[in-house]
Design an enzyme around this catalytic site. Structure first.
Site, short mmCIF file in Angstrom:
data_model
loop_
_atom_site.label_atom_id
_atom_site.label_comp_id
_atom_site.label_asym_id
_atom_site.label_seq_id
_atom_site.Cartn_x
_atom_site.Cartn_y
_atom_site.Cartn_z
N PRO A 109 0.81 -1.26 0.17
CG PRO A 109 -0.98 -1.62 1.40
CD PRO A 109 0.40 -2.20 1.00
CB CYS A 110 1.48 3.43 -2.65
SG CYS A 110 -0.11 3.85 -3.33
CD GLN A 111 -3.35 3.61 1.08
OE1 GLN A 111 -2.10 3.03 1.08
NE2 GLN A 111 -4.31 3.00 1.10
CG ASN A 116 4.71 1.78 -3.26
OD1 ASN A 116 4.13 2.87 -3.38
ND2 ASN A 116 5.03 0.98 -2.44
#
Length: 356
Positions: free
Chosen positions: A101-103, A140
């Site tokens: 996850p890249c948040q 990513n």
């Protein structure tokens, strides 16, 4: 070959039986299956997928019913169970794939250095040690190499190298690999040290395409009346008023200084789409709007821009399906990466662009 025809041909490649010598892949953070579809289009045999979100997993199962799925936190998947489910011994797997996850890294987010989500790559590294695959691919956002986030990026690269791999990292743009979306992503490719010592060097696929335009992407598309109604309903009154003023290729902030409208964009039919964001389906925000109609684009239209073939099934509400597309690596983009890595492992030349 026209873009819709290329998508249809790629879908047929996905449906084709695997050859006995098909390379193998395990996908972590699988989402609805965008990366998995790219590998399948390139002839890979997927042995295991890992996904924690039930709605995204429902889409994955609908398209990959024969792929074993670990539904739950990746931290709960032990090394032993991962190897058992994938039916491989350490060192046998060809590719471990993952898009943590890249948040925490994303330019669209707050990019907090201490964001706990930035540590999920350690779970990926744990499974990398367990599988000891010949190669890995880690994807990513390009925000990983901007500002203070470069410190985390450097840690990621050091950790991957310490696991026993030669590593190459590069920002690639999906549009230059046949996707009608100018989506930049950081792609990290690793080759196990013993193979690197034998002369296999990690590298990236060479760009081979001019990005298709929105018009080309949507040729022959069939929208249902219900989907168009949903797309109209997803706009707020403010967005609706702005669309009456916006011309193709214009952003909404030209007419309204509200930062919450950043990214509101009326697509230009003669250009590729900008990046489709995962949160575009929530709260009335709509970064991608139709070139001429006063509505956001439908899921069918978004799928085409994300290089998902028309038969690909997405489950859930409008925001959930939109998030699935926005979260995923575009399948045609991943197919180009998968085909390149496959060629590296096979000691053969990379396929020509026309057949990639």
């Amino acid at each position: 070959m026209a873009y819709p025809d290329r998508l249809a041909a790629a879908w047929q490649a996905h449906l084709a039986p695997r050859t006995p010598d098909a390379p193998t892949v395990v996908s972590t953070f699988a989402g609805c299956g965008g990366s998995s579809l790219g590998y399948s289009m390139a002839g890979f045999d997927e042995r295991l997928a890992v996904e924690w979100n039930e709605k995204q997993a429902a889409s994955f199962v609908a398209n990959f019913p024969d792929v074993p799925l670990h539904l739950g936190d990746i931290a709960d998947l032990t090394d032993e169970n991962a190897l058992r489910l994938a039916r491989v011994a350490p060192g046998e797997l060809d590719v471990l794939d993952g898009s943590p996850p890249c948040q925490g890294f994303s330019l669209a987010g707050s990019r907090q250095f201490e964001d706990g989500r930035n540590q999920l790559f350690l779970e990926y590294v744990r499974l990398l040690r367990a599988f000891a695959p010949k190669a890995f691919v880690m994807e990513n956002v390009r925000g990983m190499v901007i500002g203070k986030m470069r410190l985390i990026f450097a840690e990621i690269i050091r950790e991957l190298k310490a696991t026993g791999y030669q590593v190459s990292a590069r920002v690639l743009v999906a549009g230059y690999y046949g996707v009608p979306q100018m989506r930049p992503r950081m792609i990290i490719i690793g080759i196990r040290n013993d193979l690197a010592a034998a002369g296999i060097t990690p590298s990236h696929p060479v760009p081979f395409a001019i990005a298709p335009t929105v018009r080309e992407a949507w040729h022959g598309i069939e929208n249902t009346a219900d989907e168009i109604d949903v797309a109209k309903f997803a706009t707020t009154r403010l967005v609706d008023r702005l669309l009456y003023r916006m011309k193709p290729g214009e952003y909404g902030d030209r007419y309204h200084p509200n930062k919450q409208l950043y990214g509101l964009y009326r697509l230009d039919p003669d250009r590729p789409s900008p990046t489709l964001l995962r949160n575009g389906g929530a709260g009335g925000a709509c970064e991608a709007c139709h070139p001429s109609e006063h509505r956001r684009i439908t899921i069918a239209e978004a799928k085409r821009l994300g290089s998902f073939p028309d038969p690909f099934v997405l489950r859930g509400s409008f925001p959930e399906r939109w998030a699935a597309i926005g979260n995923c690596v575009p399948p045609l983009f991943m197919r180009a990466i998968a085909a390149h890595v496959r060629s590296l492992l096979a000691h053969t030349e990379e396929p020509h662009a026309a057949t990639a």
